[in-house]
Structures are given as structure tokens and as C-alpha cells.
Scaffold this motif. Structure first.
Motif, PDB file in Angstrom:
ATOM      1  N   ILE A  31      30.253 -64.088  11.818  1.00 36.48           N
ATOM      2  CA  ILE A  31      29.303 -64.605  10.835  1.00 36.48           C
ATOM      3  C   ILE A  31      28.443 -63.448  10.342  1.00 36.48           C
ATOM      4  O   ILE A  31      27.755 -62.789  11.132  1.00 36.48           O
ATOM      5  CB  ILE A  31      28.426 -65.717  11.427  1.00 36.48           C
TER       6      ILE A  31
ATOM      7  N   ILE B 189      29.588 -74.056   9.953  1.00 32.45           N
ATOM      8  CA  ILE B 189      28.650 -73.033  10.416  1.00 32.45           C
ATOM      9  C   ILE B 189      28.225 -73.321  11.850  1.00 32.45           C
ATOM     10  O   ILE B 189      28.137 -72.414  12.681  1.00 32.45           O
ATOM     11  CB  ILE B 189      27.437 -72.963   9.473  1.00 32.45           C
TER      12      ILE B 189
ATOM     13  N   ILE C  16      21.693 -67.268  11.900  1.00 32.58           N
ATOM     14  CA  ILE C  16      22.663 -68.331  11.644  1.00 32.58           C
ATOM     15  C   ILE C  16      21.947 -69.596  11.178  1.00 32.58           C
ATOM     16  O   ILE C  16      22.395 -70.276  10.244  1.00 32.58           O
ATOM     17  CB  ILE C  16      23.504 -68.609  12.899  1.00 32.58           C
TER      18      ILE C  16
ATOM     19  N   LEU D 165      31.584 -66.969   6.817  1.00 30.78           N
ATOM     20  CA  LEU D 165      32.327 -66.947   8.072  1.00 30.78           C
ATOM     21  C   LEU D 165      33.633 -66.186   7.882  1.00 30.78           C
ATOM     22  O   LEU D 165      34.216 -66.186   6.799  1.00 30.78           O
ATOM     23  CB  LEU D 165      32.668 -68.369   8.521  1.00 30.78           C
TER      24      LEU D 165
ATOM     25  N   ASP E 248      22.526 -71.310   7.667  1.00 27.32           N
ATOM     26  CA  ASP E 248      22.904 -72.721   7.611  1.00 27.32           C
ATOM     27  C   ASP E 248      22.021 -73.461   6.606  1.00 27.32           C
ATOM     28  O   ASP E 248      22.521 -74.218   5.754  1.00 27.32           O
ATOM     29  CB  ASP E 248      22.775 -73.335   8.999  1.00 27.32           C
TER      30      ASP E 248
END
Length: 390
Positions: free
Chosen positions: A42, A33, A15, A56, A19
Motif C-alpha cells: 500500500i 483497503i 492507511i 494497492l 481509506d
């Protein structure tokens, strides 16, 4: 595009990579996010050990025909600039939809500037989307408070009112309990409620402010929920006197439903409209979407329809049955009275065709006018509107 790409659910480390990649791809931070971690599904694409795409997915209901239909709402999709050009975005979307379909999503909504790839995959825009901007001093002169009381903060009865006002439209999200907190935190929203003395909440709005570079503030309205015309006027009057440093009031795209609250005196009010990329709808599970949608209780019809998928040799034939508010759609050998593409069917599902002329201009084909009129009546009882951003 090379085939050495894997698609997986993102853990905390991935993640963080997604990001950073999304910020590099968009050119600015994508706050959802971080804010939706633990709420959204995700997914990312990995190539040579690096995150090259991601997105997402929210499994939430959307109202259609007054009924909440499980929807896969896709957001924050991005592909690294160095990985573009090989249709990775389409593969990424398919992988993002897979787990949400397994959890019950029968439709999907997306809002993207890349309308071309979305249309190729079966999404269609049922309605135009605008943001509106009005000079603050015009609001002061044009609307009266009408004796409404104003209170700060969001309450349980205001949330209930929002769901009550959302249900009669095609598209609004039946907001889960965490929705308002997410939006308030992400956009730094302030909420105000409106009611007559000793009466329940009749309307509420949420807004954000940001300082301008030189002087004053920009004021943006994110929610505008009014139960009647008098309350809407009181809310507009409040916005007109809310902050003397705000030269204009902007209603964020889709905030105002498609009724003429500001439109009667556009030439006097100096209201401007900006067109945005529209929200787009796709039917993922035909039988499920038809069965779970709300339908008029006073209709009893059977109409053969055909649905053509791009690249297929022949359209698929179905018999659509609707009786006493219930519906099903089953395969048939009968020739369809009306023929849709996948995208046109999604637009019809959302009530996007308000007349036979609009449907025909969009490419819908019908053997007779009567059959097209009968089919459009099934979804034209509610207008499409999506005020929710994701």
C-alpha cells in the motif's frame, strides 16, 4: 502539480487516512483497503501533511501460455478530488510499481475507467469484458441438472480444480492460499460444488445475494468453474432454481470465460450483456516476461521485432527466439519484421490478436503477412480471460 509531494509505504495511520480519502474520492467505501491490509503493498502520496493519493499492489502470478508469470496487479487507486488535474495518478502508479518490480514482477495488470492514462503508460486491453444477465425462469427451462450432486462449501480439491481450469487461459491469477478467504469475506460469498456420484469435484460456483429495495433479491455469480459442458449445464440449472425471489441472475464481469455457454440461443433466453472497462496489461520487464511465459513446445522460430514507445525517436529492435518451449528476446540491429507499440506488444503477449486482420486494425505493422501470421501463432494457442477481481 506542485513538487512538494512524497510517495511512501503506508503505515496503519496513513492507511486509515487513505481509506477515508478513497471513500471521499469514489463516493463509497473501498473494502479492499481494509481486507487486504497485510497482503497488499500500500503506497500513498503526501502533500502538506495530507494523503492526496494512494493505491494497492498485489504481487501474484498470472497464467500466460500455461506458465505463472509474476505480475503487479494494481487496485483501489485513487486521487483526492482537490489534487486532480496534474497527472498525479500517473506518478502514483509509477511509485506503486517500483517496489513490486523490485520483488520480481515482470508484467502488470490494471482495471480502470481511466483507460487514457493507462494507455499512455503502456497498458493495453487484450479483450473485451462483459457481464451477463439472464432471467431465472429461462435458466429453469433451458438447462438440466444431469444427475450432478450439489454440496455446499469450498474444498481443497475444488481449489485445485480452479487452478487446473485457469491454466489454459491467458490472464487468470494463480490464486494464493489467502485469495478465496479474502473474496468470501469481502463479498459475502456462498460456494457450491458439483460432482457425479462417487466422482471428484467437476465444477463449482460462488455467488452473493442482496435484498432489493422493494421485493426480492439480486443474485450475482462471482465464480463459475466447470470442467465440461454437462457440468456447466447442471450449474446453470441450479442457479435457475436457487432462489425464487431472484428475478434475474447476473454473472459478474469476466466471470464467464469466452466460450458460448449461454450464447447459442440468446434470442430465446433473453440474455443481456453489459460492457465494462477492460482489464489492461503492461510488460514491465521485456526479457523477464518473455523468458517466464509459456510457449508452444513444437515451435522453433527467430523473428526480428520492433517496439515503439510513445515519445521516443525510434523503435527498439529485438530478436525474438523461441525453441522447444523456451524463449528469449535480445537487442539486435536487424530491421523488425513486425512493429508494435508497447501496448500492442502487451496485447500480443496476452493472445489478444486472434488474426492478422485484427492485429493490423489495431495498428500493428508488418513487412509481410507470413511474418505476422508466424508471430500471432506464438500466443494464439490460448485466449485471454481474467475472471479475478482485485
Amino acid at each position: 502539480m506542485d513538487d512538494d509531494i512524497s510517495f511512501i509505504e503506508a503505515d496503519d495511520g496513513l492507511i486509515a487516512e487513505y481509506d477515508a480519502m478513497a471513500e471521499r474520492s469514489y463516493g463509497h467505501t473501498i473494502g479492499d483497503i481494509a481486507h487486504l491490509r497485510g497482503r497488499a503493498d500500500i503506497r500513498v502520496a503526501i502533500q502538506a501533511g495530507n494523503v492526496v493519493a494512494g493505491g494497492l499492489g498485489l504481487l501474484v502470478p498470472q497464467f500466460f501460455g500455461g506458465a505463472p508469470v509474476p505480475s503487479a496487479c494494481l487496485a483501489a487507486g485513487s486521487v483526492a478530488p482537490e489534487a486532480r488535474g496534474g497527472r498525479l495518478s500517473e506518478r502514483m502508479v509509477a511509485e506503486r510499481l517500483r517496489p513490486l518490480r523490485a520483488q520480481g514482477a515482470v508484467i502488470s495488470t490494471i482495471s480502470t475507467v481511466s483507460n487514457g492514462y493507462a494507455r499512455r503508460m503502456g497498458w493495453q486491453a487484450p479483450v473485451s469484458v462483459f457481464s451477463w444477465t439472464m432471467r431465472t425462469d429461462e435458466l429453469k427451462r433451458s438447462f438440466a441438472a444431469g444427475g450432478f450432486r450439489i454440496e455446499h462449501g469450498l474444498t481443497k480439491d475444488a481449489l485445485g480444480l480452479q487452478q487446473e481450469l485457469a491454466r489454459p487461459w491467458n490472464g487468470p491469477v494463480r490464486r494464493p492460499n489467502w485469495w478465496s478467504a479474502w473474496k468470501a469475506a469481502k463479498d459475502r460469498l456462498t460456494t457450491y460444488r458439483f460432482n457425479q456420484p462417487d466422482q471428484p469435484t467437476a465444477g463449482w460456483l460462488s455467488l452473493s445475494t442482496s435484498r432489493r429495495d422493494q421485493h426480492g433479491v439480486d443474485l450475482t455469480v462471482h465464480d463459475f468453474w466447470a470442467s465440461n459442458e454437462d457440468c456447466a449445464a447442471a450449474m446453470l440449472a441450479f442457479l435457475g432454481r436457487h432462489d425464487s425471489r431472484a428475478e434475474t441472475i447476473q454473472f459478474r464481469r469476466g466471470t464467464l470465460p469466452p466460450y458460448p455457454v449461454l450464447l447459442h440461443n440468446l434470442h430465446r433466453h433473453r440474455v443481456t450483456a453489459d460492457a465494462w472497462h477492460p482489464w489492461m496489461l503492461r510488460v514491465l520487464d521485456l526479457q523477464g516476461a518473455i523468458r517466464l511465459r509459456g510457449w508452444p513446445a513444437d515451435i522453433d522460430v527467430e523473428i526480428p521485432v520492433e517496439i515503439a514507445t510513445a515519445g521516443s525517436t525510434a523503435p527498439r529492435r529485438y530478436l525474438l527466439r523461441i525453441c522447444a518451449g523456451s524463449a528469449d528476446i535480445t537487442p539486435t540491429r536487424d530491421q523488425g519484421h513486425v512493429t508494435f507499440t508497447d501496448g500492442q506488444f502487451a496485447a500480443w503477449y496476452a493472445g489478444g490478436y486472434r488474426s492478422p486482420a485484427a492485429a493490423r486494425l489495431s495498428g500493428v505493422r508488418a513487412r509481410t503477412d507470413d511474418s505476422l501470421v508466424a508471430l500471432l501463432r506464438l500466443t494464439a494457442d490460448a485466449e485471454p480471460w481474467l475472471p479475478d477481481h482485485f
